[in-house]
Design an enzyme around this catalytic site. Structure first.
Site, PDB file in Angstrom:
ATOM      1  N   GLU A   1       1.115  -1.246  -0.189  1.00  0.00           N
ATOM      2  CA  GLU A   1      -0.114  -0.208   0.140  1.00  0.00           C
ATOM      3  C   GLU A   1       0.680   1.139   0.085  1.00  0.00           C
ATOM      4  O   GLU A   1       0.746   2.659  -0.216  1.00  0.00           O
ATOM      5  CB  GLU A   1      -0.916   0.072   1.297  1.00  0.00           C
ATOM      6  CG  GLU A   1      -0.095   0.069   3.090  1.00  0.00           C
ATOM      7  CD  GLU A   1      -1.230   0.497   3.906  1.00  0.00           C
ATOM      8  OE1 GLU A   1      -2.163  -1.025   3.776  1.00  0.00           O
ATOM      9  OE2 GLU A   1      -1.345   1.061   4.723  1.00  0.00           O
TER      10      GLU A   1
ATOM     11  N   HIS B   1      -7.511   1.894   3.753  1.00  0.00           N
ATOM     12  CA  HIS B   1      -6.358   2.247   5.159  1.00  0.00           C
ATOM     13  C   HIS B   1      -7.051   3.789   5.877  1.00  0.00           C
ATOM     14  O   HIS B   1      -6.404   4.445   6.652  1.00  0.00           O
ATOM     15  CB  HIS B   1      -4.497   2.933   4.587  1.00  0.00           C
ATOM     16  CG  HIS B   1      -4.592   2.094   6.133  1.00  0.00           C
ATOM     17  ND1 HIS B   1      -2.766   1.336   6.928  1.00  0.00           N
ATOM     18  CD2 HIS B   1      -4.975   2.092   8.236  1.00  0.00           C
ATOM     19  CE1 HIS B   1      -3.029   1.371   7.529  1.00  0.00           C
ATOM     20  NE2 HIS B   1      -4.433   1.137   8.926  1.00  0.00           N
TER      21      HIS B   1
HETATM   22  P1  NAI Z   1      -3.295  -4.761  20.111  1.00  0.00           P
HETATM   23  O1  NAI Z   1      -1.473  -5.471  20.894  1.00  0.00           O
HETATM   24  O2  NAI Z   1      -4.152  -4.472  21.545  1.00  0.00           O
HETATM   25  O3  NAI Z   1      -3.475  -6.343  19.981  1.00  0.00           O
HETATM   26  C1  NAI Z   1      -2.581  -7.612  18.658  1.00  0.00           C
HETATM   27  C2  NAI Z   1      -3.195  -8.537  20.109  1.00  0.00           C
HETATM   28  O4  NAI Z   1      -2.904  -9.530  18.782  1.00  0.00           O
HETATM   29  C3  NAI Z   1      -2.933  -9.320  21.299  1.00  0.00           C
HETATM   30  O5  NAI Z   1      -3.522  -9.735  21.577  1.00  0.00           O
HETATM   31  C4  NAI Z   1      -1.725 -10.064  20.760  1.00  0.00           C
HETATM   32  O6  NAI Z   1      -1.387 -11.121  21.481  1.00  0.00           O
HETATM   33  C5  NAI Z   1      -2.090 -10.977  19.920  1.00  0.00           C
HETATM   34  N1  NAI Z   1      -1.339 -11.262  18.476  1.00  0.00           N
HETATM   35  C6  NAI Z   1       0.091 -11.135  18.598  1.00  0.00           C
HETATM   36  N2  NAI Z   1       0.661 -12.238  17.594  1.00  0.00           N
HETATM   37  C7  NAI Z   1      -0.510 -12.756  16.822  1.00  0.00           C
HETATM   38  C8  NAI Z   1      -0.094 -14.364  16.532  1.00  0.00           C
HETATM   39  N3  NAI Z   1      -0.033 -14.442  15.945  1.00  0.00           N
HETATM   40  N4  NAI Z   1      -1.945 -14.714  16.401  1.00  0.00           N
HETATM   41  C9  NAI Z   1      -2.289 -14.174  17.073  1.00  0.00           C
HETATM   42  N5  NAI Z   1      -2.492 -12.766  17.470  1.00  0.00           N
HETATM   43  C10 NAI Z   1      -1.406 -12.802  17.682  1.00  0.00           C
HETATM   44  O7  NAI Z   1      -3.502  -4.589  19.341  1.00  0.00           O
HETATM   45  P2  NAI Z   1      -4.912  -3.571  18.588  1.00  0.00           P
HETATM   46  O8  NAI Z   1      -5.186  -2.076  18.931  1.00  0.00           O
HETATM   47  O9  NAI Z   1      -5.808  -4.039  18.999  1.00  0.00           O
HETATM   48  O10 NAI Z   1      -4.535  -3.523  16.715  1.00  0.00           O
HETATM   49  C11 NAI Z   1      -3.667  -4.601  16.368  1.00  0.00           C
HETATM   50  C12 NAI Z   1      -3.710  -4.220  14.834  1.00  0.00           C
HETATM   51  O11 NAI Z   1      -4.465  -2.827  14.348  1.00  0.00           O
HETATM   52  C13 NAI Z   1      -2.529  -3.333  15.214  1.00  0.00           C
HETATM   53  O12 NAI Z   1      -1.518  -3.946  14.956  1.00  0.00           O
HETATM   54  C14 NAI Z   1      -2.628  -2.616  13.395  1.00  0.00           C
HETATM   55  O13 NAI Z   1      -1.428  -2.990  12.555  1.00  0.00           O
HETATM   56  C15 NAI Z   1      -3.893  -2.393  13.039  1.00  0.00           C
HETATM   57  N6  NAI Z   1      -4.236  -1.716  13.057  1.00  0.00           N
HETATM   58  C16 NAI Z   1      -5.105  -0.653  11.898  1.00  0.00           C
HETATM   59  C17 NAI Z   1      -5.568   0.445  12.023  1.00  0.00           C
HETATM   60  C18 NAI Z   1      -6.208   0.588  10.878  1.00  0.00           C
HETATM   61  O14 NAI Z   1      -6.335   2.409  10.644  1.00  0.00           O
HETATM   62  N7  NAI Z   1      -6.217  -0.172   9.840  1.00  0.00           N
HETATM   63  C19 NAI Z   1      -5.718   1.521  13.018  1.00  0.00           C
HETATM   64  C20 NAI Z   1      -5.252   0.893  14.094  1.00  0.00           C
HETATM   65  C21 NAI Z   1      -4.991  -0.239  13.876  1.00  0.00           C
END
Ligand code: NAI
Length: 332
Positions: free
Chosen positions: A265, A297
């Site tokens: 992207e 995004h």
């Molecule tokens: P977070 O850190 O609160 O949660 C991430 C979760 O993924 C954690 O519970 C972690 O244990 C789990 N995890 C790590 N490795 C894993 C695996 N191999 N398999 C399954 N689970 C696993 O992050 P949050 O705030 O929930 O955000 C998630 C993702 O959303 C971010 O990392 C970011 O990439 C994306 N994001 C996208 C946005 C957008 O505008 N499209 C905006 C904000 C975040």
């Protein structure tokens, strides 16, 4: 005043950063272009640089900005896969981020994408504007009673899971660090990844991009999924192997794919390329599938999220000047 060079800015970044209380003590220098080794020299004279998801803070870039006297990298986002943290440490650069701005914004967009794609609302909107009131080809399915697999139950994944429970879906989840208490309270069942892949009618990705999550959706995992599965990715593009996804879409194995992020992207999303030739063949291919829906995004793009990003980013930068501890959880 703290001189801060802000890269990859759009009008809404400038608007929201400019109106935070306390921001008057920061001299914002806004650039529309992204940070990379090639553009790093434009941070000269700044104590801080402020970047977003597609800036490239790699070793070479960090070396240049550190040599120019920059002390702080303030990310206006949660993900930090675009920053070489080891190099930043070596060059004495503090790195701060906005760990959570509005998990609701992203979770709600996830569900919005799924509903739009499944109920073909985007197609219906165009049709009706052309005075075509026919319903042919617009058949969707009820989410009620379907099995939704949530991969990653952090801040966003949990809210998405709870919304899907509100539809009356069966929600299963996979996370290497499960929260059993939350799952029990919300009627959600943790399962292993293989079970989630084979049991789910809808799969939604909510994991960060890490070495172990890169291409989590690949030829093998796609082949494990149910015929007609819907996949939603609002996390990071590189979680999906695009080549394998396109191959699966061509066989008809995948029912639908909703993407807010895309593997390549950078340089495309967030930009107005209308009237230009799209050079990315894989993206061009994805755009012509009737069962693929793409947004650029924008899952985070709500008033609440932009306000919080601007507030926390400003406080992060001011903490640097006042030599105060950064906000809890913002330092990397
Ligand atoms: P977070 O850190 O609160 O949660 C991430 C979760 O993924 C954690 O519970 C972690 O244990 C789990 N995890 C790590 N490795 C894993 C695996 N191999 N398999 C399954 N689970 C696993 O992050 P949050 O705030 O929930 O955000 C998630 C993702 O959303 C971010 O990392 C970011 O990439 C994306 N994001 C996208 C946005 C957008 O505008 N499209 C905006 C904000 C975040």
């Amino acid at each position: 005043m703290i001189e801060t060079t802000v890269f990859d800015t759009k009008p809404y970044d400038r608007e929201y950063l400019g109106k935070v209380t306390g921001a008057a003590r920061i001299a914002w220098r806004f650039h529309e272009f992204r940070l990379s080794a090639e553009t790093a020299s434009s941070a000269k004279g700044s104590q801080a640089v402020c970047i977003f998801v597609n800036d490239q803070a790699d070793r070479e870039c960090l070396k240049i900005i550190a040599a120019q006297g920059v002390k702080l990298i303030a990310l206006r986002c949660a993900g930090f896969n675009n920053v070489d943290l080891a190099a930043a440490k070596e060059y004495g650069l503090a790195v701060v981020r906005v760990p959570a701005y509005s998990p609701h914004a992203v979770a709600e967009h996830t569900v919005g994408l799924l509903l739009t794609l499944n109920r073909k609302i985007h197609r219906a909107y165009n049709r009706v504007r052309e005075l075509n009131f026919s319903l042919s080809g617009l058949v969707g399915f009820d989410i009620f009673g379907k099995t939704v697999g949530i991969i990653g139950t952090g801040k966003i994944g949990r809210i998405a899971a709870q919304i899907f429970r509100g539809f009356g879906a069966v929600v299963v989840a996979y996370d290497p660090f499960p929260s059993q208490e939350w799952a029990t309270a919300n009627g959600i069942q943790y399962v292993d990844l293989d079970t989630l892949l084979t049991a789910s009618d809808i799969i939604s990705l909510h994991v960060p991009l890490l070495a172990e999550t890169r291409h989590l959706v690949n030829e093998r995992s796609l082949s494990q999924m149910k015929q007609g599965v819907f996949i939603v990715n609002t996390s990071r593009g590189k979680l999906i192997d695009t080549t394998a996804l396109i191959a699966s879409l061509k066989t008809g194995h995948i029912g639908g794919v909703a993407l807010d992020v895309y593997e390549e992207e950078e340089g495309v999303f967030f930009e107005d390329l209308s009237g230009k030739v799209l050079m990315d063949d894989a993206l061009s291919h994805l755009l012509v599938f009737p069962n693929v829906l793409i947004t650029a995004h924008q899952a985070f793009l709500t008033h609440e999220a932009l306000s919080e990003i601007a507030r926390v980013t400003t406080l992060n930068i001011l903490s640097q000047e006042m030599n105060e501890p950064f906000l809890k959880g913002t330092t990397l």
